[in-house]
Design an enzyme around this catalytic site. Structure first.
Site: not given
Ligand SMILES: *Cc1c(COP(=O)(O)O)cnc(C)c1O
Length: 365
Positions: A28, A255
């Site tokens: 999955k 940043y």
């Protein structure tokens, strides 16, 4: 991605299995981020005889890629998804009478819908908690000429917490019902264990099949080191050094300028970031291997770039390979280490790699 490792991990799991129990490889979420179809094929080559996914679309994807093994769709399904799963000749899971009654009749060219009944022995999620309802559902399906009763399953909540009391309690609750239902329905395929359960209790938890996900990718179901379990990580996450620049004392990076050079040093820039699934919480909290050495990630992880401290004297040059998860030289960074830094589990680290990360499957040798 090392598909040979997936194959070997499946062989290793098969060696552990009691009394010829089958291995169902859980692929999955695009094979926990590793590539569902590629890993499914490798798992089948390694001795898995079933595949499992969560959704009908995931089953359809495997069929589209030419995989014809038995597939179990484990999740909850809308009526549309039920049709899709059955059209793909996948097995589905039921825990209510309404769901069973609403299963479509066989249509031309399709096999009978094959159904596994789910008993919630203590996961508290999908499945029925009532053993009488489990008995009733099995009878309802077995007596319905439109359907085939295929399996009986449960799922463990705490198999990865060695020594806890809940796992044996769930196992007992499940086992109590198994003999009786096998007697009533001789062909019934009994399955319960995930990867952790498969390792934790080899005598009682394997039944006819185990459903292993995380372990087939060489990730440790207990969140530690997969190696002592005989598992090899299949995934390595790589980038490269795109630029190297000199920093003077006090120069900041990225940043928010969350890191400043405490002394003259060199900083390497790598074109990978949270847009690839290298999460922002790894800012100033990770390491990267370049030239067989470990370098701290410094500054804030941005969407497309990260920065690493290479030290004042570096031989690292643009173009050098960088390893964020995996091996380089004698050094190793496990997905489990990244998970610990993030306060999460290895599953989320590999599932979280985004579609922007190119999955490469080099041939062995
Ligand atoms: C995902 C899943 C598994 C596989 O679990 P792992 O811990 O990855 O081995 C097994 N069974 C069910 C029902 C699942 O949802």
């Amino acid at each position: 991605m090392d598909l040979g490792a997936v194959e070997r991990n499946c062989r290793r799991l098969r060696e552990l299995l009691t009394d010829g129990a089958e291995l169902c490889a859980v692929v999955k979420a695009d094979g926990y981020g590793h590539g569902a179809a590629q890993c499914a094929r490798a798992a089948l080559a390694g001795g898995a005889s079933w595949l499992a996914v969560a959704t009908a679309a995931e089953a359809a994807w495997l069929r589209l890629r030419g995989i014809d093994a038995r597939i179990l769709v484990m999740g909850a399904l809308t009526p549309t998804e039920v049709h899709m799963a059955l059209r793909e000749d996948a097995d589905v899971v039921a825990w209510t009478h309404e769901f069973v009654a609403a299963l479509p009749d066989r249509r031309a060219g399709l096999t009978l819908p094959r159904v596994h009944v789910k008993y919630d022995t203590g996961m508290g999620r999908l499945g029925t908690r009532d053993p009488d309802e489990v008995r009733e559902l099995c009878r309802q399906i077995a007596e319905d000429p439109r359907l085939e009763l295929s399996g009986l399953m449960t799922h463990f909540a705490t198999a990865d917490e060695r020594g806890d009391e809940h796992f044996p309690a769930q196992l007992r609750r499940f086992t109590d019902l198994v003999d009786e239902l096998r007697a009533a329905h001789p062909g019934l395929l009994i399955h319960a264990a995930n990867s952790a359960g498969t390792f934790r209790d080899a005598t009682a938890a394997h039944f006819h099949m185990v459903r292993c996900g995380v372990a087939i990718y060489g990730l440790d179901p207990f969140g530690a080191d997969p190696e002592p379990l005989g598992l090899t990580p299949a995934l390595s996450l790589e980038s490269y050094v795109a630029a190297v620049k000199r920093f003077e004392k006090g120069d900041g990076v990225g940043y928010g300028q969350t890191w400043r050079a405490g002394a003259p040093t060199c900083v390497g820039v790598l074109p990978i970031g949270y847009g690839d699934g290298w999460r922002r919480s790894l800012s100033n909290n990770a390491r990267v291997l370049v030239r067989d050495r470990s370098h701290p990630l410094v500054g804030t992880v941005s969407m497309d770039n990260i920065t690493i401290d290479l030290g004042p004297e570096t031989d690292v040059v643009p173009g050098d390979r960088a390893v964020l998860i995996g091996r380089q030289g004698g050094e190793r960074i496990l997905a489990e280490e990244v998970a610990a830094r993030l306060g999460t589990i290895n599953y989320e680290v590999t599932c979280g790699l985004t579609g922007r990360v190119l999955r490469a499957y080099p041939r062995e040798g």
